[in-house]
Scaffold this motif. Sequence first.
Motif, short mmCIF file in Angstrom:
data_model
loop_
_atom_site.label_atom_id
_atom_site.label_comp_id
_atom_site.label_asym_id
_atom_site.label_seq_id
_atom_site.Cartn_x
_atom_site.Cartn_y
_atom_site.Cartn_z
N SER A 266 0.85 -1.33 -0.12
CA SER A 266 -0.36 0.03 0.06
C SER A 266 1.00 1.23 -0.14
N ARG A 267 1.72 1.55 0.92
CA ARG A 267 2.54 2.76 1.15
C ARG A 267 3.62 2.27 -0.07
N CYS A 268 4.24 1.28 -1.12
CA CYS A 268 4.62 1.63 -2.39
C CYS A 268 3.69 1.95 -3.44
N ILE A 269 2.52 1.81 -3.14
CA ILE A 269 0.82 2.18 -4.82
C ILE A 269 1.03 3.80 -4.14
N ARG A 270 1.30 4.10 -2.79
CA ARG A 270 0.76 5.28 -2.83
C ARG A 270 2.40 6.29 -2.90
N GLU A 271 3.86 5.86 -3.11
CA GLU A 271 4.54 6.82 -3.48
C GLU A 271 5.01 6.77 -4.76
N GLN A 272 4.20 5.91 -4.93
CA GLN A 272 3.98 5.02 -6.79
C GLN A 272 3.58 6.62 -7.33
N THR A 273 2.32 6.75 -6.89
CA THR A 273 1.10 8.00 -7.37
C THR A 273 1.14 9.41 -6.95
N GLY A 274 1.78 9.54 -5.83
CA GLY A 274 2.85 11.13 -5.12
C GLY A 274 1.61 10.89 -4.16
N SER A 275 0.80 9.92 -3.43
CA SER A 275 -0.14 10.08 -2.82
C SER A 275 -0.33 9.69 -1.53
N LEU A 276 1.69 9.59 -0.50
CA LEU A 276 1.91 9.38 0.85
C LEU A 276 1.99 10.07 1.74
N GLU A 277 1.95 11.17 1.25
CA GLU A 277 1.36 12.87 2.09
C GLU A 277 -0.23 12.93 1.78
N THR A 278 -0.60 12.12 2.36
CA THR A 278 -2.23 12.79 2.46
C THR A 278 -2.66 11.73 3.63
N PRO A 279 -4.42 12.23 4.74
CA PRO A 279 -4.40 11.37 5.41
C PRO A 279 -4.57 9.21 5.52
N GLY A 280 -4.16 9.08 3.88
CA GLY A 280 -4.68 7.84 3.83
C GLY A 280 -3.58 7.43 3.44
N GLY A 281 -2.19 8.07 3.24
CA GLY A 281 -0.16 7.42 2.98
C GLY A 281 -0.45 7.72 4.67
N ALA A 282 -1.12 9.02 5.72
CA ALA A 282 -0.84 8.82 7.21
C ALA A 282 -1.03 7.13 8.08
N THR A 283 -2.15 6.77 7.77
CA THR A 283 -3.20 5.75 7.70
C THR A 283 -2.08 4.65 7.80
N VAL A 284 -1.59 4.01 6.93
CA VAL A 284 -0.73 3.08 6.44
C VAL A 284 0.26 3.49 7.35
N MET A 285 1.08 4.87 7.68
CA MET A 285 2.44 4.56 8.14
C MET A 285 1.92 4.40 9.75
N LYS A 286 1.36 4.35 9.70
CA LYS A 286 0.56 4.02 11.28
C LYS A 286 0.44 2.85 11.50
N GLU A 287 -0.37 2.08 10.69
CA GLU A 287 -0.56 0.70 10.76
C GLU A 287 0.47 -0.05 10.24
N ILE A 288 2.03 0.41 9.33
CA ILE A 288 3.11 -0.15 9.99
C ILE A 288 4.04 -0.28 10.67
N GLY A 289 3.24 1.49 11.91
CA GLY A 289 4.40 1.59 13.37
C GLY A 289 3.73 0.60 13.92
N ILE A 290 2.03 -0.17 13.84
CA ILE A 290 1.75 -0.40 14.61
C ILE A 290 1.88 -2.23 14.21
N VAL A 291 2.29 -2.53 12.98
CA VAL A 291 2.89 -3.87 13.25
C VAL A 291 4.02 -4.00 13.46
N SER A 292 5.38 -2.90 13.45
CA SER A 292 6.42 -3.28 13.54
C SER A 292 6.29 -3.50 14.93
N PHE A 293 5.79 -2.75 15.59
CA PHE A 293 5.93 -2.54 17.01
C PHE A 293 5.26 -3.63 18.08
N MET A 294 4.55 -4.20 17.09
CA MET A 294 4.04 -5.98 17.55
C MET A 294 5.28 -7.09 17.53
#
Length: 712
Positions: A266-294
Amino acid sequence: MWHALAGVKIQDAVASVQEDQERILDMIRDGPGFHELNSVVAKLLQKWIVNASDGYLTRSLDSDALHKKDSSVFCLRIGTLLRQVGMAERALRVLEHGLKLCDGGCRDDEARRAEHLMERGILNFQGGKPDDALADYNQALEIYRREHMVETPACATLLLSLGIFHAVRGDFTAAVEIYEQARQVYESTGMLQTPKCAALFREIGNVKLNRGEIDAALVSYEEGRRIREQTGTLDTPDGAALLASLGIALKQRGCLSQALEVFEQSRCIREQTGSLETPGGATVMKEIGIVSFMAGNRGAALEAYEESARIRKKCNNFHTADGAALLTSIGIARAVVGDLDAAVEAYDEARFIRKTTNTLQSPCGAVLLREVGNVKVQRGDLGGALASYEEALCIRKSTGTLQTPDGAALLTSLGIAQRKLGDLSKALDTLKQSLRIREQTSSLESPGGATLLREIGDMHRLRGNHDQALQSYSISDMLRQRTGTFNTVHGAELLESVGGAMEQRGDSAAALERYREARCIRKKAHVAETADAAALLKKIGLLELGLDRPSAASAALWESLQVHGSLGSLQTPEGAEVMRAFALTRRRAREMVLRIIRKYIPSSSRCTIARGDLVKVLAAIGLNLNAPEMDRLLAGMGGAHAEGLVDCEVIVEYLFPIPGSTTTVGSDVVTWQLRRRGAHLLLAVGAAALCYCRLRYLPVAGCVRRVLLTII
């Protein structure tokens, strides 16, 4: 546009000169890499497209070159585009202008007006203005009803946004009803196999996931992914959002590696489409953080959280329900490493946001209240914790989300608090209720399920049922291994519980082995400076003392005191208990050393050593003291006897000082150096014993040396 941006591949570029092409590609390969460069190029192209479109619209509006109808359509399309790339303020200005152009009163103008209102409603909702968003949605819906346009794809899209609004606020019943209306419209208009319906399947899956129906949610997500793959829209921001939802479901199932893989896609797609710096991109980064933490990767988790916070602040989307969810995740990370003040600060800010956005009485609000309760448990405020859990429980019941994995997690926390209050019977009933929910929702094989089984094992252990306890621990261990969460703080907690059961059964050696393994995991996971870590060190110290190893016990207990000191908890009952245990180990060490010295240094009463021999002993360990320095040292130890002898008991007290005792402790550099060389001094005392025995007992002196090494 999204398809073109996702298809940017610099590695497929062709140069007029083959040699130049190879050199350029090698430089990229050895430098930033193709993925990063492709993402940067896509972002720049996206920025150019957006600015060019927005600029064309501005010039057209200023020159009146376009018909009013065409201008309103352009405002709608470009406003939507600006929203999708995270430019909320520019999007709102364009949409407001477009709304003013929809004043013709005809049916088409009213339809465009409704679409503008829906887009403005989405922006208001993302910007933390839920009341304004609902007003826009209802106004748009009223237009469709008045114009008899409810059975249109445009109205179905509006219903989708309205359903999302109710779902986020925890009203899943209303959300499901609205989603079903939208599905019927898509079906009647032949649009079930379109990207718009794929978005609907995603939202239906989100509701099912919030209700604890993980399998049903996965079915909806997979159907949405199938449609997007068929229509070629998976590599778009909406496709990335679908993958993020799929990853969350996999995370709740306990499939952390699969979830992380989907989130990264999901993050890769957002980076490719230039949409990572959006609320949806922020959600993906948060979830990556949660899984990394777990998975125990705290550093990666905090980096992802920080990136998510940066994006939300840049998009003006931080003081929203999603921003509150991010703050809750940050608070959890801070609490696990023992930084409870930072955790409380994050939770307080999250609670304030949820109150202002009217989302505290939602499932996500219940998660926040549960974590607030968990921190109160860590601080010993069990009454306050129960109040937070009960408030969260009321929300779960009112929103129909108690029978979910998150509901089970809440009951687990409640059971832990009840156990700490001494109500073992009620605690076990609560934990069994949590277990039933986990089994019903197929979420037992997850990190949360492993925690639950450990707690049930603890209950059996407290009741003396060691075999049942070890059985629960064994299943919990298996789940930790399967979910890749064994080498985390939760894996350490499991080992501590197993060690406790073995200790109660009388197997001190096996218990000590488990405790040491738990200690190693805590160090690797960077959670060795917490109250729980200090308690673990106390257990290790007491076991070492029981095995008659006072020096090892002293080292563990001293480290526990250091942790309590850093946490400011030395004056608490826990800190005082460690202090008492540490004093006991020091006294035991003193007794052992004095026994050895008394055995090999003849003395009529107290064990003494001549001042001259002490000078030689100190010189042998690198302390060449002149007469004034020696006087200060002896004065600090109470002085020498009249016949010039120094009391060995005083020396031992200096080697094994007890904090808070009445022993005089010097503060000059000599005393400090003596402490630093305490171990070597003991060996030198063994050599002094050899001198007193006039070299007649050489094997005995060697034995003294070996014994002293063991003590140290």
